[in-house]
Design a protein around this motif. Structure first.
Motif, PDB file in Angstrom:
ATOM      1  N   CYS A  45       0.423  -1.424  -0.261  1.00 37.18           N
ATOM      2  CA  CYS A  45       0.592  -0.239  -0.194  1.00 37.18           C
ATOM      3  C   CYS A  45       1.227   1.370  -0.141  1.00 37.18           C
ATOM      4  CB  CYS A  45      -1.134  -0.359   1.464  1.00 37.18           C
ATOM      5  SG  CYS A  45      -1.873  -1.473   1.300  1.00 37.18           S
ATOM      6  N   PRO A  46       1.120   2.249  -0.958  1.00 38.89           N
ATOM      7  CA  PRO A  46       1.808   3.412  -0.961  1.00 38.89           C
ATOM      8  C   PRO A  46       1.003   4.405  -0.306  1.00 38.89           C
ATOM      9  CG  PRO A  46       0.701   2.675  -2.742  1.00 38.89           C
ATOM     10  CD  PRO A  46       0.089   1.944  -2.055  1.00 38.89           C
ATOM     11  N   GLU A  47       2.225   5.264  -0.341  1.00 42.11           N
ATOM     12  CA  GLU A  47       1.931   6.204   1.611  1.00 42.11           C
ATOM     13  C   GLU A  47       1.251   7.469   0.946  1.00 42.11           C
ATOM     14  OE1 GLU A  47       5.088   4.347   4.789  1.00 42.11           O
ATOM     15  OE2 GLU A  47       5.482   5.425   3.128  1.00 42.11           O
ATOM     16  N   SER A  48       1.292   7.601  -0.265  1.00 39.26           N
ATOM     17  CA  SER A  48       0.838   8.611  -0.466  1.00 39.26           C
ATOM     18  C   SER A  48       0.995   8.684  -2.175  1.00 39.26           C
ATOM     19  CB  SER A  48       2.393   9.702  -0.442  1.00 39.26           C
ATOM     20  OG  SER A  48       3.083   9.449  -0.843  1.00 39.26           O
ATOM     21  N   PHE A  49       0.752   9.652  -3.026  1.00 37.25           N
ATOM     22  CA  PHE A  49       0.193   9.326  -4.295  1.00 37.25           C
ATOM     23  C   PHE A  49       0.652  10.907  -5.043  1.00 37.25           C
ATOM     24  CE2 PHE A  49      -2.082   5.677  -3.000  1.00 37.25           C
ATOM     25  CZ  PHE A  49      -2.124   5.070  -4.577  1.00 37.25           C
ATOM     26  N   THR A  50       1.050  10.843  -6.399  1.00 41.21           N
ATOM     27  CA  THR A  50       1.530  12.026  -7.546  1.00 41.21           C
ATOM     28  C   THR A  50       0.310  12.313  -8.582  1.00 41.21           C
ATOM     29  OG1 THR A  50       3.947  11.783  -6.939  1.00 41.21           O
ATOM     30  CG2 THR A  50       3.090  12.989  -8.702  1.00 41.21           C
ATOM     31  N   CYS A  51      -0.255  13.257  -8.233  1.00 47.11           N
ATOM     32  CA  CYS A  51      -1.682  13.259  -9.223  1.00 47.11           C
ATOM     33  C   CYS A  51      -0.628  14.563 -10.138  1.00 47.11           C
ATOM     34  CB  CYS A  51      -2.695  13.414  -8.504  1.00 47.11           C
ATOM     35  SG  CYS A  51      -3.219  12.562  -7.466  1.00 47.11           S
ATOM     36  N   PRO A  52      -1.831  14.180 -11.957  1.00 44.33           N
ATOM     37  CA  PRO A  52      -1.561  15.600 -11.977  1.00 44.33           C
ATOM     38  C   PRO A  52      -2.328  16.902 -12.026  1.00 44.33           C
ATOM     39  CG  PRO A  52      -3.029  13.695 -13.225  1.00 44.33           C
ATOM     40  CD  PRO A  52      -2.447  13.140 -12.088  1.00 44.33           C
ATOM     41  N   ASP A  53      -2.309  18.037 -12.993  1.00 43.94           N
ATOM     42  CA  ASP A  53      -3.304  18.414 -12.431  1.00 43.94           C
ATOM     43  C   ASP A  53      -4.675  18.062 -13.122  1.00 43.94           C
ATOM     44  OD1 ASP A  53      -4.280  21.407 -12.692  1.00 43.94           O
ATOM     45  OD2 ASP A  53      -2.766  22.228 -13.017  1.00 43.94           O
ATOM     46  N   LEU A  54      -5.471  17.794 -12.856  1.00 47.94           N
ATOM     47  CA  LEU A  54      -7.191  17.722 -12.623  1.00 47.94           C
ATOM     48  C   LEU A  54      -7.204  18.904 -13.637  1.00 47.94           C
ATOM     49  CD1 LEU A  54      -7.634  15.760  -9.969  1.00 47.94           C
ATOM     50  CD2 LEU A  54      -6.877  14.746 -12.310  1.00 47.94           C
ATOM     51  N   HIS A  55      -7.351  20.344 -13.377  1.00 47.27           N
ATOM     52  CA  HIS A  55      -7.999  21.670 -14.182  1.00 47.27           C
ATOM     53  C   HIS A  55      -6.935  22.237 -14.957  1.00 47.27           C
ATOM     54  CE1 HIS A  55     -12.042  20.109 -12.390  1.00 47.27           C
ATOM     55  NE2 HIS A  55     -12.104  20.658 -13.232  1.00 47.27           N
ATOM     56  N   PRO A  56      -6.060  22.303 -15.393  1.00 42.35           N
ATOM     57  CA  PRO A  56      -4.668  23.696 -16.009  1.00 42.35           C
ATOM     58  C   PRO A  56      -5.904  24.350 -16.338  1.00 42.35           C
ATOM     59  CG  PRO A  56      -4.753  20.623 -17.449  1.00 42.35           C
ATOM     60  CD  PRO A  56      -5.909  21.116 -16.371  1.00 42.35           C
ATOM     61  N   ASP A  57      -7.428  24.239 -16.888  1.00 38.68           N
ATOM     62  CA  ASP A  57      -7.565  25.410 -17.073  1.00 38.68           C
ATOM     63  C   ASP A  57      -9.687  25.440 -16.274  1.00 38.68           C
ATOM     64  OD1 ASP A  57      -9.361  27.686 -18.300  1.00 38.68           O
ATOM     65  OD2 ASP A  57      -9.067  27.329 -20.513  1.00 38.68           O
ATOM     66  N   PRO A  58      -9.396  25.870 -15.340  1.00 35.75           N
ATOM     67  CA  PRO A  58     -10.790  26.014 -14.652  1.00 35.75           C
ATOM     68  C   PRO A  58     -11.872  26.361 -14.877  1.00 35.75           C
ATOM     69  CG  PRO A  58      -9.692  28.090 -14.435  1.00 35.75           C
ATOM     70  CD  PRO A  58      -8.643  27.092 -14.942  1.00 35.75           C
ATOM     71  N   THR A  59     -11.894  26.783 -15.943  1.00 42.81           N
ATOM     72  CA  THR A  59     -13.056  27.736 -17.260  1.00 42.81           C
ATOM     73  C   THR A  59     -13.690  26.056 -18.180  1.00 42.81           C
ATOM     74  OG1 THR A  59     -11.847  27.640 -19.106  1.00 42.81           O
ATOM     75  CG2 THR A  59     -12.751  29.936 -17.104  1.00 42.81           C
ATOM     76  N   LYS A  60     -12.701  24.877 -17.881  1.00 38.13           N
ATOM     77  CA  LYS A  60     -13.288  23.761 -18.764  1.00 38.13           C
ATOM     78  C   LYS A  60     -13.430  22.450 -17.723  1.00 38.13           C
ATOM     79  CE  LYS A  60     -11.236  25.255 -22.732  1.00 38.13           C
ATOM     80  NZ  LYS A  60      -9.808  24.755 -23.872  1.00 38.13           N
ATOM     81  N   ASP A  70     -17.549  24.228 -22.652  1.00 42.22           N
ATOM     82  CA  ASP A  70     -19.188  24.673 -22.013  1.00 42.22           C
ATOM     83  C   ASP A  70     -20.157  23.850 -23.553  1.00 42.22           C
ATOM     84  OD1 ASP A  70     -21.663  25.245 -20.795  1.00 42.22           O
ATOM     85  OD2 ASP A  70     -22.040  26.911 -21.901  1.00 42.22           O
ATOM     86  N   ARG A  71     -20.496  23.016 -23.340  1.00 45.54           N
ATOM     87  CA  ARG A  71     -21.644  22.048 -24.124  1.00 45.54           C
ATOM     88  C   ARG A  71     -21.262  21.043 -24.812  1.00 45.54           C
ATOM     89  NH1 ARG A  71     -25.893  27.069 -25.546  1.00 45.54           N
ATOM     90  NH2 ARG A  71     -26.543  27.589 -23.774  1.00 45.54           N
ATOM     91  N   SER A  72     -19.750  20.752 -24.036  1.00 49.84           N
ATOM     92  CA  SER A  72     -19.136  20.224 -25.171  1.00 49.84           C
ATOM     93  C   SER A  72     -19.802  18.518 -24.299  1.00 49.84           C
ATOM     94  CB  SER A  72     -17.963  19.910 -25.399  1.00 49.84           C
ATOM     95  OG  SER A  72     -17.575  20.995 -25.767  1.00 49.84           O
ATOM     96  N   PRO A  73     -19.418  16.996 -25.673  1.00 51.58           N
ATOM     97  CA  PRO A  73     -20.129  16.317 -24.770  1.00 51.58           C
ATOM     98  C   PRO A  73     -18.541  15.086 -24.586  1.00 51.58           C
ATOM     99  CG  PRO A  73     -21.055  15.728 -27.387  1.00 51.58           C
ATOM    100  CD  PRO A  73     -20.537  17.754 -27.019  1.00 51.58           C
TER     101      PRO A  73
END
Length: 279
Positions: A45-60, A70-73
């Protein structure tokens, strides 16, 4: 500036114990495309993880690293959760989120049918895809023995210490059912897009190996209580705009919920199944 939150590809092969089924937060992080940080002692079991930036652009909106305006499926074949259908990005008041079509399974509501029939499933289905009715017909179905329980052909089960859902089939093999199993996907990015953007803390019931039931976000009433980093870990958690070290706690309004920096980079919350709100 939004802090960058610091995947293990799980084989769908032999149904056995796996990291996602045995380790706190492993399933959550795996779904988000995070990479485990190996333990110095070589433990599973890892004691931590490294995650990518989940929101490079906060408007998307973002799903599996892909940006949606916006409105993209999201193309349906790319969605890992079969219960998430016709999902598209919606940006309202500056907050991105995905909206999906409601999926109502007949077995959820038809109690009379459940007394006379069993519902059958396919490995990639959200709802049942068939029924077998009548005592004689049900008795003729093949069965699967898994973890001390008996399942009938077409019924679903989750092997112990895994994060997989499987379907009992006529050719059941107790050692290898890879073709009849899939990884459980919680749809975290789809259901909690804005919470991830705000670096909120996932809330789990009972343990941190299943799907979150919600998120706790930083507000005027939340407060950080500094704790002891007994394991002397260097990885940190991010909660809102606050950085915490392992052992720090966050007090939230719900007295039944405890939030702690345990497996960075997310603060994680546990909600008691039974709780006296007056305490």
């Amino acid at each position: 500036m939004k802090a960058v939150i610091s995947f293990v590809m799980l084989m769908l092969g032999v149904v056995s114990t796996d990291m996602a089924g045995e380790c706190d937060m492993a399933s959550f992080y795996t779904e988000l495309g995070c990479t485990p940080v190996a333990r110095a002692d070589g433990g599973l079991c890892p004691e931590s993880f490294t995650c990518p930036d989940l929101h490079p652009d906060p408007t998307k909106c973002y799903y599996k690293g892909v940006a949606y305006a916006d409105r993209s499926p999201i193309p349906q074949p790319l969605i890992s959760n079969p219960c998430s259908q016709a999902c598209s990005c919606s940006v309202f008041a500056g907050e991105p989120q995905f909206s999906c079509a409601a999926v109502d399974c007949v077995e959820t509501f038809d109690n009379d049918m459940q007394q006379q029939c069993i519902y059958t499933y396919e490995v990639d289905s959200c709802c049942s895809t068939g029924t077998v009715c009548g005592k004689d017909a049900i008795a003729q179905l093949k069965t699967c023995e898994v973890d001390g329980k008996t399942y009938r052909e077409g019924e679903t089960y989750q092997p112990k210490d895994t994060r997989k859902t499987c379907v009992c089939t006529a050719d059941f093999n107790a050692t290898d059912n890879s073709a009849n199993c899939r990884d459980i996907n919680c749809g975290i990015e789809i259901h909690y897009q804005s919470d991830l953007l705000q670096n909120c803390a996932p809330v789990f019931p009972g343990n941190m190996r299943g799907c979150p039931i919600g998120f706790e976000c930083q507000n005027a009433k939340t407060k950080v209580v500094r704790g002891l980093n007994i394991r002397n870990l260097t990885a940190s958690c991010v909660f809102g705009n606050t950085t915490l070290i392992v052992g720090d706690e966050v007090t939230v309004e719900d007295a039944c919920t405890t939030c702690t920096c345990t497996v960075p980079p997310f603060v994680t919350c546990m909600r008691k199944n039974t709780c006296d709100h007056t305490n």
